[in-house]
Design an enzyme around this catalytic site. Structure first.
Site, mmCIF file in Angstrom:
data_model
loop_
_atom_site.group_PDB
_atom_site.id
_atom_site.type_symbol
_atom_site.label_atom_id
_atom_site.label_comp_id
_atom_site.label_asym_id
_atom_site.label_seq_id
_atom_site.Cartn_x
_atom_site.Cartn_y
_atom_site.Cartn_z
ATOM 1 N N HIS A 70 0.829 -1.200 0.000
ATOM 2 C CA HIS A 70 0.000 0.000 0.000
ATOM 3 C C HIS A 70 0.863 1.248 0.000
ATOM 4 C CE1 HIS A 70 -2.496 3.105 2.131
ATOM 5 N NE2 HIS A 70 -3.321 2.752 1.163
ATOM 6 N N GLU A 124 2.016 1.841 -3.499
ATOM 7 C CA GLU A 124 0.952 2.392 -4.339
ATOM 8 C C GLU A 124 0.856 3.904 -4.173
ATOM 9 O OE1 GLU A 124 -3.431 3.436 -3.642
ATOM 10 O OE2 GLU A 124 -3.066 1.364 -3.047
ATOM 11 N N HIS A 125 1.002 4.397 -2.942
ATOM 12 C CA HIS A 125 0.979 5.838 -2.691
ATOM 13 C C HIS A 125 2.135 6.542 -3.401
ATOM 14 C CE1 HIS A 125 -1.949 7.111 0.537
ATOM 15 N NE2 HIS A 125 -2.194 5.810 0.456
ATOM 16 N N GLU A 132 5.399 10.886 2.682
ATOM 17 C CA GLU A 132 4.196 10.075 2.542
ATOM 18 C C GLU A 132 3.821 9.350 3.823
ATOM 19 O OE1 GLU A 132 1.083 9.603 -0.089
ATOM 20 O OE2 GLU A 132 2.921 10.787 -0.229
ATOM 21 N N GLU A 179 -4.398 8.499 6.824
ATOM 22 C CA GLU A 179 -5.354 7.589 6.198
ATOM 23 C C GLU A 179 -5.729 6.461 7.152
ATOM 24 O OE1 GLU A 179 -5.599 4.450 2.449
ATOM 25 O OE2 GLU A 179 -4.198 6.138 2.338
#
Length: 424
Positions: free
Chosen positions: A73, A76-77, A146, A153
């Site tokens: 994940h 992906e960011h 990030e 999130e």
């Protein structure tokens, strides 16, 4: 960007029963080609002026380890934060100038990057996706920036009780095995994952045989093959030496987890049993059971009139049930089948009665059903399956997913025939 559970959802039964016969709608053929590096291209030319093109990759949180859980994940960011050819601003500006839509998501078994664009922009979108997947820089500075985004999130996801419940469900259903891991990973991992961890994960898992370039809409297969060869033909066919991973099975164990919070106005429950893997010959029978259970939403009137007995019983039961949804979650080697429901805490004394009602109907399904209910459930399931292909992006999603889990695209005619063959 988002997480995603592989869940087959049930849609309203009455509309379905009026809409579908045993005949499958006409469907464009799925054309499949394979590059020398074993990357597959699968497409359906459905016409129109828009197209969805994307890369479906056979990797997700189940292929991580306890040490790097969350890296898929995280990757992906970072994929949208800049490449050796484009800055983040250039990526965003380019897709906006096309009038297109670029997105990605990570699930427990798959990672997906896709773009929806006008017909004329398919070559440009393919090159852009290639740049993201093969040329992203993954600088340590971008990784540091990030971290905070992903941690925020995680806080948002923690506030969505349904997401928390299904993570808890996987944790207790597959204790100590890969599917028990969450998609986001633990906070400690997010704070420690490095750029080198991400690059290592790519080298190990982003190999051509585990990738499908899928497309739907205003596309030409031969052009897609040429584009894929040009932009993805250099993707490695196997991990570098020493980068192999163990594809461990996820074993269903079952457990009971309860988290009490009297301050909440609504109680959330997920009752599940071991289901079936995608390729099990009885998978459509299990999906049909989901349709037979039906859904109930207290915000919508008429629940007590549905032909689905469980939904009808819950609608008539004055137990504070707000929502009931069956689920059929499938993976490559196992699955979960069950019921998710919400109840008002003000009527928590009715929890046992509600769970008993659900269990009784689940047991009743094992004894068969009436011909009329079976016909209605089949129509409902077909409607559900059709809705999952409504549009170029959902259809590309089905193509990519099926190529990864089945090794082929299952036609609607075959799907409908398998549903129609089910007997009570």
């Amino acid at each position: 960007m988002a997480m995603r559970r592989a869940v087959t959802r049930t849609l309203p039964r009455a509309a379905a029963a009026r809409s579908f016969s045993s005949m499958a709608p006409a469907q464009q053929p799925t054309l499949v080609s394979t590059l020398p590096n074993q990357l597959r291209i699968a497409s359906e030319s459905t016409g129109g002026e828009t197209a969805t093109v994307g890369m479906w990759i056979d990797t997700g949180s189940r292929y991580e380890t306890d040490a790097n859980n969350g890296v898929a994940h995280f990757l992906e960011h970072l994929a949208f934060k800049g490449t050796s050819k484009r800055s983040q601003l250039q990526l965003e500006t380019e897709i906006e100038n096309m009038g297109g839509h670029l997105n990605a998501y990570t699930s427990r078994e798959q990672t997906v990057y896709y773009a929806k664009v006008l017909k004329k922009d398919v070559p440009q979108a393919t090159e852009l996706l290639s740049d993201i997947l093969t040329n992203s820089t993954f600088s340590q500075a971008a990784v540091e920036r990030e971290r905070d985004v992903i941690l925020r999130e995680m806080e948002e996801v923690e506030s969505i009780t349904e997401e928390v419940i299904f993570d808890m469900l996987h944790e207790c259903a597959y204790v100590g095995t890969p599917l028990a891991r969450t998609i986001l990973g633990p906070v400690a991992n997010i704070k420690s994952i490095s750029a080198e961890d991400i690059k290592s994960y790519i080298g190990t898992h982003y190999t051509a045989p585990r990738m499908v370039f899928a497309a739907s809409g205003a596309v030409e297969h031969d052009q897609l093959v040429d584009l894929a060869a040009e932009h993805f033909g250099g993707v490695q066919s196997e991990p570098p030496p020493g980068a192999a991973f163990e594809d461990a099975p996820s074993l269903f164990t079952g457990a009971d987890v309860r988290d009490f919070n009297d301050d909440m106005e609504t109680a959330h429950f997920a009752l599940a049993f071991e289901g079936l893997k995608w390729t099990d010959p009885d998978i459509f029978s299990l999906m049909l059971c989901q349709s037979l259970l039906g859904t109930y939403d207290a915000k919508k009137s008429g629940g007590e009139l549905t032909s689905a007995k469980l939904a009808s019983d819950l609608a008539k039961l004055d137990a504070g049930v707000k929502l009931m949804q069956p689920f059929c979650t499938c993976y490559t080697d196992t699955g979960l089948f069950g019921v998710y429901f919400e109840m008002a805490m003000a009527k928590k004394e009715h929890v046992d009665d509600t769970i008993g009602t659900i269990q009784e109907e689940l047991v009743a399904l094992t004894t068969g059903t009436t011909d009329d209910d079976l016909a209605t459930a089949k129509a409902n399931l077909k409607y559900n399956l059709m809705m999952q292909m409504d549009g170029t992006s959902p259809n590309a999603e089905e193509i990519g997913r099926q190529m990864l889990v089945y090794g082929r695209r299952m036609s609607l005619a075959e799907t409908f025939a398998r549903v129609d063959a089910i007997e009570s």
